[in-house]
Design an enzyme around this catalytic site. Structure first.
Site, mmCIF file in Angstrom:
data_model
loop_
_atom_site.group_PDB
_atom_site.id
_atom_site.type_symbol
_atom_site.label_atom_id
_atom_site.label_comp_id
_atom_site.label_asym_id
_atom_site.label_seq_id
_atom_site.Cartn_x
_atom_site.Cartn_y
_atom_site.Cartn_z
ATOM 1 N N ASN A 158 18.071 41.084 53.492
ATOM 2 C CA ASN A 158 19.553 41.616 53.884
ATOM 3 C C ASN A 158 19.706 41.715 55.142
ATOM 4 O O ASN A 158 20.505 40.746 55.909
ATOM 5 C CB ASN A 158 19.509 43.017 53.263
ATOM 6 C CG ASN A 158 20.832 43.570 53.498
ATOM 7 O OD1 ASN A 158 21.590 43.119 54.146
ATOM 8 N ND2 ASN A 158 21.073 44.809 52.917
ATOM 9 N N ASP A 159 19.000 42.501 56.171
ATOM 10 C CA ASP A 159 19.363 42.719 57.539
ATOM 11 C C ASP A 159 19.022 41.729 58.348
ATOM 12 O O ASP A 159 19.796 41.099 59.223
ATOM 13 C CB ASP A 159 18.433 44.001 58.085
ATOM 14 C CG ASP A 159 19.051 45.406 57.627
ATOM 15 O OD1 ASP A 159 20.180 45.471 57.176
ATOM 16 O OD2 ASP A 159 18.006 46.374 57.577
ATOM 17 N N VAL A 160 18.061 40.755 57.574
ATOM 18 C CA VAL A 160 17.679 39.534 58.640
ATOM 19 C C VAL A 160 18.827 38.447 58.632
ATOM 20 O O VAL A 160 18.852 37.417 59.107
ATOM 21 C CB VAL A 160 16.472 38.868 58.110
ATOM 22 C CG1 VAL A 160 15.506 39.624 58.379
ATOM 23 C CG2 VAL A 160 16.538 38.214 56.651
ATOM 24 N N ALA B 24 17.984 49.070 57.692
ATOM 25 C CA ALA B 24 18.809 49.487 59.158
ATOM 26 C C ALA B 24 20.043 50.634 59.073
ATOM 27 O O ALA B 24 20.261 51.073 59.726
ATOM 28 C CB ALA B 24 19.050 48.490 60.108
#
Lengths: 102, 466
Positions: free
Chosen positions: B394-396, B435
């Protein structure tokens, strides 16, 4: 004046840090997990200290407070040595290249 | 019994073999040989230790028994452990190294004659300093790794645990460790030695609890480094070259990995260590978020898109590990390849819970390692690819890291997934990632959300492809 042997050991230590630095940067990122498990296994060479402690008990008392801690450390380090090397081997065996038979 | 000089030479040889063991890991082809060097190095070190003591009388049998018991447990674990549990295993192993270092330091403190360090209450100053540093770092490694293990295992919540006055408390404890080492050296009192150990265990515990689940790659690498420094400290005490070399190697290895992981998140080491990421300030901007439309699809739609693609890039993340979807994924890729679709894998440095976590899982699923690429190698290819298949990451992939300077992940290197013609995003729900921020990718025109369990969705797509 004689040089304290500590200085020699310190030299080995510092130079090894540099060796470690260059060697580890050359490790391919895809093998970072095996890197961790193998460093685990080799840092268990601390077992040499545990063996010395374990064998230090004299003949009338094999178990004294010092040697008991030695024995415990031996089994902990042995878990790591066998576990670390074997699991690394197991992981590395899985890394295969593309078959070029098509 | 062999002479001290001869055994020192053998210890040096085993140290060199350990260097070669790490050197072998520069490529998968040489890595197995490297591991073999490591094993030889260990056998030499242990054999030489027995020979140099030469006392095969009373204690010897017990040494062997404990060695075998530990070895059997280790071998059993190594064969039984599933690859998805590798982060826990490594954390567990770190804790054992730490504890072993503590135990060796304790026996050296109780029986310094055995190690040629002087007599109880009159230990050589240098040795005492080395010993207490080794013991303290070992204790920190132990308790820190236990917490990391519990968090990874899910026994303890992965969310950061913070409390008021945490940092001052940690600072006080760290200072008191230094003071205690000083006092120990001047008084040689065993009470101070025990207090030092207890306090070090405590600080290891306190240092790791504020660090959250997705920061575990940094934590594990850091503990790896600590276990090395602990070993080196004991190596100085025992005047053992193999241990000093190994300690330095492992210490710098862990430090480099921590650095790589921090860079992968664009965060400073201290930022991670101080912890609490995602726990505090992000709650504000998630509250005023409006509902934006997303396109969601099913396995059939996904199969259709991929069938018509000529190249597909797979982006795996921690979610793939949780869902154990790596085998299903490889089967899907096999089907794609049969349809002459080019498939490659893109791995972000901090994907998963430890360095290289995704690579191991893909290797387990028989994915050839030359189809798997690191971020810098593959990031330009997204623009030319037809489909990006994001599974459990997700965040990456969040483009916000490139566009919004206000975002907490701004500046973090991300995979340019949005440049693909279409993006398939397998996810259970729209919930934000670790995050705590929304992923803009969800709302893009060319994104199709596949709401399902990663493994089940992948299997369904394979069926629809067939």
């Amino acid at each position: 004046m004689e040089i304290d042997p500590f200085i020699f050991r310190l030299s080995i230590f510092i130079l090894s840090i540099f060796i470690g630095y260059y060697v580890v940067w050359s490790v391919t990122p895809s093998l970072h997990t095996p890197l961790m498990s193998v460093t685990n296994a080799i840092s268990s060479v601390i077992i040499v200290g545990a063996i010395i402690a374990g064998l230090a008990g004299n003949s009338d008392s094999v178990f004294n407070s010092s040697s008991i801690f030695g024995y415990l450390a031996i089994s902990l380090a042995a878990v790591n040595i066998f576990g670390g090397f074997l699991v690394t081997q197991r992981m590395l065996a899985m890394y295969k290249k593309k078959k070029k038979d098509k | 019994m062999i002479s001290a000089n001869l055994s020192a030479i053998f210890y040096l040889i085993s140290g060199v073999l350990f260097i070669l063991a790490l050197r072998g890991l520069s490529s998968p082809e040489t890595s197995r040989q490297g591991n073999f060097f490591g094993i030889i190095g260990m056998i030499i070190a242990i054999t030489v230790t027995f020979l140099s003591i030469g006392n095969f009388s009373s204690g010897f049998i017990y040494v062997l028994i404990f060695l075998l018991v530990g070895g059997l447990i280790g071998a059993f674990i190594a064969y039984k452990i599933p690859m998805t549990a590798m982060p826990e295993l490594v954390a567990g192993f770190h804790s054992l190294v730490g504890l072993a270092a503590v135990f060796v330091a304790i026996s050296a403190f109780l029986n310094p004659q055995a190690f040629n360090l002087g007599s109880p209450g009159n230990i050589k100053l240098g040795s005492l300093i080395e010993m207490s540093i080794g013991a303290a770092v070992g204790a920190i490694t132990f308790s820190g790794s236990v917490i990391a293990f519990l968090k990874l295992q899910g026994i303890m919540s992965g969310s950061p645990i913070t409390f008021k006055g945490q940092h001052p408390l940690n600072a006080i404890i760290l200072i008191s460790i230094i003071v205690l080492i000083y006092l120990l050296c001047s008084t040689q009192s065993s009470n101070i030695f025990w207090i030092l150990l207890v306090i070090s265990f405590l600080i290891g515990f306190l240092l790791i609890i504020p660090i959250g689940g997705a920061d575990m790659p940094v934590v594990i690498s850091m503990l790896n480094s600590y276990s090395g420094w602990a070993a080196a400290g004991i190596g100085f005490t025992l005047e053992n070259t193999a241990l000093i070399i190994t300690g330095a190697l492992v210490g710098s290895s862990g430090a480099i990995l921590s650095y790589i992981m921090c860079k992968g998140m664009n965060r400073s080491f201290f930022n991670v260590i101080l912890g609490g990421f995602g726990a505090t300030e992000q709650s504000a901007n998630s509250s005023n978020k409006e509902q934006r439309p997303v396109k969601s699809g099913n396995a059939d739609d996904a199969a259709f898109l991929m069938k018509n693609a000529s190249s597909v890039i797979i982006v795996p993340g921690y979610g793939m590990a949780v869902a154990q979807a790596q085998h299903a994924l490889r089967e899907m890729v096999d089907t794609l390849k049969k349809n002459d679709i080019k498939v490659s894998y893109a791995i972000h440095p901090v994907a998963g819970r430890m360095p290289g976590h995704m690579n191991v899982l893909l290797a387990e699923a028989n994915v050839p390692y030359d189809e798997v690429f690191e971020l810098e190698e593959i990031n330009n290819d997204f623009a030319n690819a037809d489909v990006a298949f994001v599974i459990g990451a997700n965040d990456v992939t969040n483009p916000v890291a490139k566009t919004d300077p206000q975002s907490p992940i701004y500046g973090m290197p991300v995979l340019d997934v949005e440049k693909c013609k279409s993006v398939l995003f397998v996810k259970r729900s729209l919930s934000p990632g670790y995050a705590g921020i929304d992923n803009d990718l969800f709302y893009k025109e060319n994104t199709l959300m596949l709401f399902a369990d990663a493994k089940k969705m992948t299997e369904d797509i394979t069926k629809n492809l067939g």
